[in-house]
Design an enzyme around this catalytic site. Structure first.
Site, PDB file in Angstrom:
ATOM      1  N   LYS A   1       2.037  -9.202  -3.276  1.00 17.71           N
ATOM      2  CA  LYS A   1       1.995 -10.582  -2.812  1.00 17.71           C
ATOM      3  C   LYS A   1       0.537 -11.007  -2.655  1.00 17.71           C
ATOM      4  O   LYS A   1      -0.185 -10.446  -1.834  1.00 17.71           O
ATOM      5  CB  LYS A   1       2.708 -10.745  -1.464  1.00 17.71           C
TER       6      LYS A   1
ATOM      7  N   HIS B   1       6.211  -5.630  -6.221  1.00 16.90           N
ATOM      8  CA  HIS B   1       6.350  -6.011  -4.816  1.00 16.90           C
ATOM      9  C   HIS B   1       5.074  -6.654  -4.274  1.00 16.90           C
ATOM     10  O   HIS B   1       5.009  -7.014  -3.103  1.00 16.90           O
ATOM     11  CB  HIS B   1       6.714  -4.753  -4.013  1.00 16.90           C
TER      12      HIS B   1
ATOM     13  N   HIS C   1       8.985  -7.365   9.531  1.00 13.82           N
ATOM     14  CA  HIS C   1       8.712  -7.297   8.094  1.00 13.82           C
ATOM     15  C   HIS C   1       7.256  -6.956   7.806  1.00 13.82           C
ATOM     16  O   HIS C   1       6.881  -6.736   6.661  1.00 13.82           O
ATOM     17  CB  HIS C   1       9.086  -8.625   7.416  1.00 13.82           C
TER      18      HIS C   1
ATOM     19  N   LYS D   1       3.767  -4.941   7.382  1.00 12.40           N
ATOM     20  CA  LYS D   1       3.423  -3.597   6.921  1.00 12.40           C
ATOM     21  C   LYS D   1       1.930  -3.394   7.196  1.00 12.40           C
ATOM     22  O   LYS D   1       1.067  -3.955   6.510  1.00 12.40           O
ATOM     23  CB  LYS D   1       3.708  -3.437   5.435  1.00 12.40           C
TER      24      LYS D   1
ATOM     25  N   ASP E   1      -9.704 -20.256  -6.499  1.00 11.50           N
ATOM     26  CA  ASP E   1     -11.069 -20.303  -7.040  1.00 11.50           C
ATOM     27  C   ASP E   1     -11.798 -18.963  -6.927  1.00 11.50           C
ATOM     28  O   ASP E   1     -13.033 -18.931  -6.836  1.00 11.50           O
ATOM     29  CB  ASP E   1     -11.888 -21.409  -6.357  1.00 11.50           C
TER      30      ASP E   1
ATOM     31  N   ASP F   1      -7.670   5.959  13.635  1.00  6.28           N
ATOM     32  CA  ASP F   1      -8.863   6.399  14.362  1.00  6.28           C
ATOM     33  C   ASP F   1      -9.709   5.267  14.928  1.00  6.28           C
ATOM     34  O   ASP F   1     -10.937   5.388  15.054  1.00  6.28           O
ATOM     35  CB  ASP F   1      -9.736   7.279  13.457  1.00  6.28           C
TER      36      ASP F   1
END
Length: 522
Positions: A180, A178, A418, A420, A185, A425
């Site tokens: 991404k 999952h 979508h 995440k 470079d 704190d």
């Protein structure tokens, strides 16, 4: 086979045929990786001699030990970033995705990789094989480029009738990559929640996703590259040619035609013009892009998780918990597919019992793109609310598009959440691919950045304070312990006693799925 003998003849013949197919597919073994050619990321001392290295040398030297961070909540800016990185790369591009669509933005971005390869840039493209159905000719053709190397993670041996693969090899194929990341470079990387496709980059009028990536520059990118190398060389990553076969001229022509045709469409021209006119592109080209300088770490599951071979200390969730330590004051979480499990509810309850404020933003049933996952979340709502967690559910937002585009932290610019991310704190912010659900924790591999930045933390807190109440339903319990939903409007507070914007059948389906013992698969 006495059971088959008792079946009616047509049914028995069909059962024998299906069983034979399963046995044949079960015998179709993955190819050997013995002669797979190894490769590694560009060393950063060599990367500093590239155009990216030269342009970044002065700001990086002025902030030793820190990473330059630029959040990418805007979908078109997220696309532009990747294209600009592909255009600026001189030596290497390392690209890793769960989904890569053959739609407008997917083909345009693939073309950007091919153009980089044409300039002599070494391109390594690692794709999870779950969502590549129908793409084999395009993938074969791309892999045929001498400077573009494609690998598939946990591939399906039989390319058609993939469900048969699940029947014969479910344990492996149920585990997906999952992660991404898009790295140029070994000096600039984009990591976050977005896959590659029109719904992630604001190029469709259908389902759009509100998402969040971050672009990061500096030494920490070498950690992303090292992690990419781990996955590239893992036992789950297969050279595309071993799985797909060699490309034919028909495949090459098909890829060329697909890219040419999409570039000629009015949708692509309008989209590219909008990207080109964006302030972001101008700021990048004028070297005027503002960066947040912060200590940043990469967290990732060990790639052996893709085969079920990983210890507890190799899990992203364990690493994060150990690094952050106990939460002391506040915890603000954004997760589109939020399934806390009984263990998670207990952990959140212990926080609130210590006086910690816990707020969660997830999708409402009317906004989610995966209703069955909502069933895994819905069964815990009463427990979460009784524990003192403040629970918000994102509305479907086409009517709030203009307002949503102004959100910088969560990036709500569309109909379905979508992103995440979470804040702890007022100091820590995490951005990545990890959903707070059993699949992310136990089955899929995940990747993300943990950023020590009070400034970014304040932005996420401000989003919860000021914007979330306008773009999300607040879920509450009445005196009888029943759920109800409220929403702030210009005219006051609106209330619903059933899930807003849904019909009875959808609610019934979610209730039915919540009774099934499938939580570990969600």
């Amino acid at each position: 086979m006495p059971l088959l003998k008792r079946l009616p003849r047509p049914v028995g013949l069909l059962a024998v045929l299906v069983l034979a197919l399963v046995l044949v597919i079960g015998c179709a073994a993955l190819p050997s990786l013995e002669n797979r050619e190894p490769s590694w990321a560009l060393p950063q001392d060599q990367a500093r001699e590239t155009r990216i290295g030269r342009s970044a040398s002065e700001p990086l030297a002025a902030h030793p030990g820190l990473a330059g961070i630029h959040p990418l909540p805007n979908a078109r800016e997220a696309f532009a970033t990747r294209v600009l990185m592909a255009q600026m790369a001189d030596r290497t591009l390392d690209v890793q995705y769960y989904i890569w669509r053959a739609d407008t933005t997917g083909l345009l971005l693939l073309d950007a990789l091919i153009q980089a390869a044409d300039r002599g840039v070494r391109v390594r493209l690692l794709l999870d094989d779950m969502n590549t159905a129908g793409l084999d000719p395009l993938l074969r053709a791309a892999d045929a480029h001498p400077n573009l190397d494609l690998r598939l993670f946990n591939p399906f041996v039989v390319r058609s009738a993939r469900w048969m693969g699940f029947v014969s090899d479910f344990s492996r194929l149920n585990r997906r990559m999952h992660n991404k990341s898009f790295t140029a470079d070994n000096l600039i990387s984009v990591v976050g929640g977005r896959n590659v496709g029109d719904e992630y980059f604001g190029a469709t009028e259908d389902v759009l996703f509100s998402d969040l990536d971050v672009m990061v520059a500096g030494e920490v990118v070498s950690e992303v590259s090292s992690d990419f190398d781990r996955y590239w060389g893992s036992a789950s990553s297969y050279p595309a040619e071993l799985i797909l076969g060699a490309a034919s001229q028909v495949d090459r022509d098909h890829l060329d035609d697909a890219i040419r045709e999409v570039r000629q469409t009015e949708r692509a021209r309008d989209y590219l013009r909008a990207v080109e006119r964006s302030d972001f592109v101008r700021e990048v080209r004028e070297s005027d892009l503002q960066l947040e300088w912060a200590r940043t770490r990469v967290f990732s599951d060990a790639p052996g998780k893709g085969l079920g071979y990983v210890e507890e200390d190799g899990l992203l969730s364990s690493q994060l918990s150990e690094t952050i330590g106990p939460v002391n004051r506040q915890f603000n979480l954004v997760s589109p597919y939020f399934i806390p499990t009984e263990t998670g509810v207990a952990a959140l309850r212990r926080m609130t019992e210590r006086g910690i404020r816990v707020r969660v933003l997830t999708n409402s049933l009317s906004a989610t793109d995966v209703a069955i996952v909502h069933s895994g979340y819905a069964r815990y709502r009463e427990d979460l609310l009784e524990a003192g967690i403040e629970l918000y559910e994102m509305k479907p937002l086409p009517e709030h598009a203009e307002m949503a585009r102004t959100i910088d932290s969560v990036g709500a610019s569309a109909t379905s959440l979508h992103a995440k991310t979470f804040e702890v704190d007022g100091n820590w912010v995490f951005v990545g691919s990890y959903n707070f659900d059993p699949r992310s924790n136990d089955l899929n591999t995940e990747l993300g950045f943990l950023i020590e930045s009070p400034n970014l933390a304040r932005q996420l807190v401000a989003t919860f304070d000021e914007t979330v109440p306008k773009l999300a339903y607040r879920v509450r319990l009445d005196d009888d312990g029943d759920l109800y939903w409220t929403s702030e409007t210009d005219d006051g507070t609106e209330r619903w006693d059933t899930e807003p914007g849904t019909g009875w059948f959808k609610r019934f389906s979610v209730g039915f799925f919540s009774l099934l013992p499938i939580e570990g698969l969600l």
